[in-house]
Design a protein around this motif. Sequence first.
Motif, PDB file in Angstrom:
ATOM      1  N   SER B  34       0.830  -1.121   0.090  1.00 19.38           N
ATOM      2  CA  SER B  34      -0.038   0.069   0.107  1.00 19.38           C
ATOM      3  C   SER B  34       0.925   0.970   0.073  1.00 19.38           C
ATOM      4  O   SER B  34       1.952   1.180   0.650  1.00 19.38           O
ATOM      5  CB  SER B  34      -0.972  -0.035   1.232  1.00 19.38           C
ATOM      6  N   LEU B  35       0.487   2.163  -0.716  1.00 24.48           N
ATOM      7  CA  LEU B  35       1.045   3.494  -0.677  1.00 24.48           C
ATOM      8  C   LEU B  35       0.034   4.621   0.093  1.00 24.48           C
ATOM      9  O   LEU B  35      -1.147   4.806  -0.406  1.00 24.48           O
ATOM     10  CB  LEU B  35       1.222   4.113  -2.112  1.00 24.48           C
ATOM     11  N   LEU B  36       0.580   4.936   1.322  1.00 25.19           N
ATOM     12  CA  LEU B  36      -0.060   5.654   2.146  1.00 25.19           C
ATOM     13  C   LEU B  36       0.554   6.958   2.351  1.00 25.19           C
ATOM     14  O   LEU B  36       1.558   7.172   2.428  1.00 25.19           O
ATOM     15  CB  LEU B  36      -0.209   5.098   3.524  1.00 25.19           C
ATOM     16  N   GLY B  37      -0.562   8.177   2.109  1.00 23.35           N
ATOM     17  CA  GLY B  37      -0.033   9.389   2.523  1.00 23.35           C
ATOM     18  C   GLY B  37      -1.111  10.510   2.465  1.00 23.35           C
ATOM     19  O   GLY B  37      -2.223   9.934   1.904  1.00 23.35           O
ATOM     20  N   PRO B  38      -0.878  11.918   2.816  1.00 25.30           N
ATOM     21  CA  PRO B  38      -1.765  12.823   2.636  1.00 25.30           C
ATOM     22  C   PRO B  38      -2.028  13.204   1.312  1.00 25.30           C
ATOM     23  O   PRO B  38      -0.922  12.783   0.567  1.00 25.30           O
ATOM     24  CB  PRO B  38      -1.164  13.819   3.503  1.00 25.30           C
ATOM     25  N   SER B  39      -2.951  13.856   1.157  1.00 26.10           N
ATOM     26  CA  SER B  39      -3.153  14.176  -0.516  1.00 26.10           C
ATOM     27  C   SER B  39      -2.014  15.456  -0.720  1.00 26.10           C
ATOM     28  O   SER B  39      -1.479  16.129   0.091  1.00 26.10           O
ATOM     29  CB  SER B  39      -4.518  14.806  -0.646  1.00 26.10           C
ATOM     30  N   GLY B  40      -1.516  15.108  -2.127  1.00 23.46           N
ATOM     31  CA  GLY B  40      -0.625  15.889  -2.401  1.00 23.46           C
ATOM     32  C   GLY B  40       0.871  15.242  -2.200  1.00 23.46           C
ATOM     33  O   GLY B  40       1.967  15.958  -2.529  1.00 23.46           O
ATOM     34  N   THR B 184      -3.900   4.575  -0.984  1.00 25.85           N
ATOM     35  CA  THR B 184      -4.994   5.069  -0.047  1.00 25.85           C
ATOM     36  C   THR B 184      -4.704   6.082   0.939  1.00 25.85           C
ATOM     37  O   THR B 184      -3.558   6.299   1.172  1.00 25.85           O
ATOM     38  CB  THR B 184      -5.449   3.550   1.043  1.00 25.85           C
ATOM     39  N   HIS B 185      -5.678   6.643   1.614  1.00 23.10           N
ATOM     40  CA  HIS B 185      -5.184   7.515   2.642  1.00 23.10           C
ATOM     41  C   HIS B 185      -5.780   7.418   3.788  1.00 23.10           C
ATOM     42  O   HIS B 185      -5.770   7.931   4.795  1.00 23.10           O
ATOM     43  CB  HIS B 185      -5.764   9.027   2.038  1.00 23.10           C
ATOM     44  N   SER B 186      -6.291   6.053   3.945  1.00 26.28           N
ATOM     45  CA  SER B 186      -6.632   5.360   5.251  1.00 26.28           C
ATOM     46  C   SER B 186      -5.950   4.436   5.612  1.00 26.28           C
ATOM     47  O   SER B 186      -5.281   3.401   5.153  1.00 26.28           O
ATOM     48  CB  SER B 186      -7.971   4.501   4.901  1.00 26.28           C
ATOM     49  N   VAL B 187      -5.216   4.560   7.194  1.00 31.87           N
ATOM     50  CA  VAL B 187      -4.321   3.834   7.551  1.00 31.87           C
ATOM     51  C   VAL B 187      -4.864   2.582   7.917  1.00 31.87           C
ATOM     52  O   VAL B 187      -4.289   1.568   7.584  1.00 31.87           O
ATOM     53  CB  VAL B 187      -3.936   4.583   9.316  1.00 31.87           C
ATOM     54  N   SER B 194      -2.331  -4.913   3.569  1.00 29.06           N
ATOM     55  CA  SER B 194      -1.187  -5.124   2.903  1.00 29.06           C
ATOM     56  C   SER B 194       0.195  -6.013   3.419  1.00 29.06           C
ATOM     57  O   SER B 194      -0.046  -6.104   4.835  1.00 29.06           O
ATOM     58  CB  SER B 194      -0.329  -3.906   2.552  1.00 29.06           C
ATOM     59  N   GLN B 195       1.163  -6.172   3.035  1.00 27.96           N
ATOM     60  CA  GLN B 195       2.297  -6.907   3.442  1.00 27.96           C
ATOM     61  C   GLN B 195       3.090  -5.832   3.944  1.00 27.96           C
ATOM     62  O   GLN B 195       3.886  -6.015   4.756  1.00 27.96           O
ATOM     63  CB  GLN B 195       2.818  -7.828   2.489  1.00 27.96           C
ATOM     64  N   ARG B 196       3.095  -4.828   3.257  1.00 27.99           N
ATOM     65  CA  ARG B 196       3.892  -3.686   3.594  1.00 27.99           C
ATOM     66  C   ARG B 196       3.246  -2.246   3.191  1.00 27.99           C
ATOM     67  O   ARG B 196       2.732  -2.295   2.207  1.00 27.99           O
ATOM     68  CB  ARG B 196       5.324  -3.792   2.448  1.00 27.99           C
ATOM     69  N   VAL B 197       3.479  -1.486   4.180  1.00 26.80           N
ATOM     70  CA  VAL B 197       2.906   0.065   3.981  1.00 26.80           C
ATOM     71  C   VAL B 197       4.014   0.718   3.770  1.00 26.80           C
ATOM     72  O   VAL B 197       4.941   0.939   4.393  1.00 26.80           O
ATOM     73  CB  VAL B 197       1.998   0.425   5.111  1.00 26.80           C
ATOM     74  N   VAL B 198       3.991   1.809   2.631  1.00 26.07           N
ATOM     75  CA  VAL B 198       4.868   2.637   2.145  1.00 26.07           C
ATOM     76  C   VAL B 198       4.518   3.832   2.463  1.00 26.07           C
ATOM     77  O   VAL B 198       3.338   4.433   1.924  1.00 26.07           O
ATOM     78  CB  VAL B 198       5.345   2.551   0.635  1.00 26.07           C
ATOM     79  N   VAL B 199       4.954   4.547   3.517  1.00 26.64           N
ATOM     80  CA  VAL B 199       4.199   6.007   4.115  1.00 26.64           C
ATOM     81  C   VAL B 199       5.145   7.109   3.206  1.00 26.64           C
ATOM     82  O   VAL B 199       6.115   6.968   3.300  1.00 26.64           O
ATOM     83  CB  VAL B 199       4.574   6.155   5.482  1.00 26.64           C
ATOM     84  N   MET B 200       4.224   7.961   2.696  1.00 30.23           N
ATOM     85  CA  MET B 200       4.971   9.034   1.908  1.00 30.23           C
ATOM     86  C   MET B 200       4.620  10.445   2.618  1.00 30.23           C
ATOM     87  O   MET B 200       3.723  10.597   3.328  1.00 30.23           O
ATOM     88  CB  MET B 200       4.350   8.844   0.423  1.00 30.23           C
ATOM     89  N   ALA B 201       5.646  11.363   2.060  1.00 29.20           N
ATOM     90  CA  ALA B 201       5.441  12.615   2.618  1.00 29.20           C
ATOM     91  C   ALA B 201       5.275  13.605   1.662  1.00 29.20           C
ATOM     92  O   ALA B 201       5.783  13.232   0.318  1.00 29.20           O
ATOM     93  CB  ALA B 201       6.861  12.874   3.618  1.00 29.20           C
ATOM     94  N   PRO B 202       4.561  14.702   1.908  1.00 25.63           N
ATOM     95  CA  PRO B 202       4.257  15.663   0.733  1.00 25.63           C
ATOM     96  C   PRO B 202       5.317  16.477   0.433  1.00 25.63           C
ATOM     97  O   PRO B 202       6.246  16.944   1.197  1.00 25.63           O
ATOM     98  CB  PRO B 202       2.965  16.326   1.375  1.00 25.63           C
TER      99      PRO B 202
END
Lengths: 262, 253
Positions: B34-40, B184-187, B194-202
């Motif tokens: 999963s790719l997770l992060g705030p919008s933008g 997704t934007h939902s934690v 997912s097996q792995r969550v990739v947290v992204m920063a804006p």
Amino acid sequence: MPDRGATPRALRFAAPTIAAALALLAWEGAVRLFDIPPYLLPGPWLVLRTLVENFGSLLPSWWFTVKITFAALGLAVLGGAALALLFALSRTLELGLFPFAVVLQVTPVVAVAPLVLILVDNATATVLICAWIVAFFPILSNTAIGLRSADTNLRDLFRLYGASRWQTLRHLLVPSALPYFMAGLRVAGGLSLIGAVVAEFTAGAAGRETGLASRILEASFRTEIPKMFAALVLVSLTGVAIYALMNLLAHLVLRRWHESQR
Amino acid sequence: MTALALEHVDKRFPTGTLALQGVSLSVGSGEFVSLLGPSGCGKSTVLRLLAGLDQPSAGRVRHPERAAETGFVFQSPTLMPWARVADNVSLPLRLAKQPRAQIDAAVQSALERVGLAEFAQAFPRELSGGMQMRVAIARALVTRASLLLLDEPFAALDEIGRMRLNVELLRLWQQERFTAVFVTHSVMEAVFLSQRVVVMAPRPGRVAQEIRIDAPYPRDESWRASAAFAASCVQVSQALQRAVESAEEAAHA
């Protein structure tokens, strides 16, 4: 959102019918009450009688106008849709040619008709060309906008699956443009009738066959006002019929999926 | 085995905005990430790069060899409203000019897998939002895709519908073993799936942290109710919080 589909069928039919009947009654009443002479304003009853009495002379004229209208509309559909498709395939072509279409559209057909008559030297052809000019633009511009209005995600999807230009046009752009095309057709249907009548007014009745505009002109020269009204009524009824026909067509084509047909 | 990867990727939009900076990310074959992060933060941009719909401004993208093996599910169902469900699902195969009989069989099977076999002849507008989304998933899977890219696919659904589709998606993933990249934007959604969550920063978008979620599959409602799930959610939330804060600090510095 108000549910427009919930309007009772009876009301949908009754409301315009009653309104029309009341308007006709008021017209007839006013003519009788104020004793208006028929050469100023004939009552609807007299107009109807005149229409029936002159049916033999009006019918061929009506048929001529209808033929011109539908021929012009048909050519407008072919030309407008084909040009819009070319525009969809080539942005350069669109940028280059669209101004011509706009010039054609904004120039009043009344002013163009005498010119066309000089060029083609045939009244019937002139009327047909003028009717085509006014019907052409709404088809072209609506279809062109429609072809550009396909959902961007769907476009991406077609790209992702390696769709060819032709596949994208056929399976995505053309169906997306259909509601826009139908809206253009509805406008063009009315306009081509107006074009056919207006052009005949200016191009004159030089031909062997003549349309309703010639009957109106004739009647006005002879101050046969009821006959003039009768011809006018035929024009209006024809316009209404064309409008209804285009609506029916749009309904048949779009009813299964488009929001406008809910 | 790595199925696809971004290597030091920058993406600058024509407007000049730097959407991604130095993003490196590799996804193993058959993995669920999963790719997770705030919008933008450029999550959707990453997905478009992986799909080959956009090209990076710098760096390298490694795709699967054939585009037809990629399925894409958008945030909206993105169905053709003029086409019946079966014709929507068959689109990728028709565009690839596959034989008719083969298409029919594949469509039938794809619709069965998402539980919509009896709706093949319906028009999209006759279906609910959740059912439309299942049609979109069937369309993505009809090519037997080895890679499924999903861009916040269930964000517009209500909570119950979203949970059900999450479970169904996992079931399909386990059956078919495709590689899944899920934006997704939902934690909770990210942790659940997912097996792995990739947290992204804006601003600019970059990878802040990668967190493994080690719970076994099949995962179902009992996973959602477990203490391990809650603990993972806290861990991912904190990582997300830090990513956002560091971006804000950078902006004010």
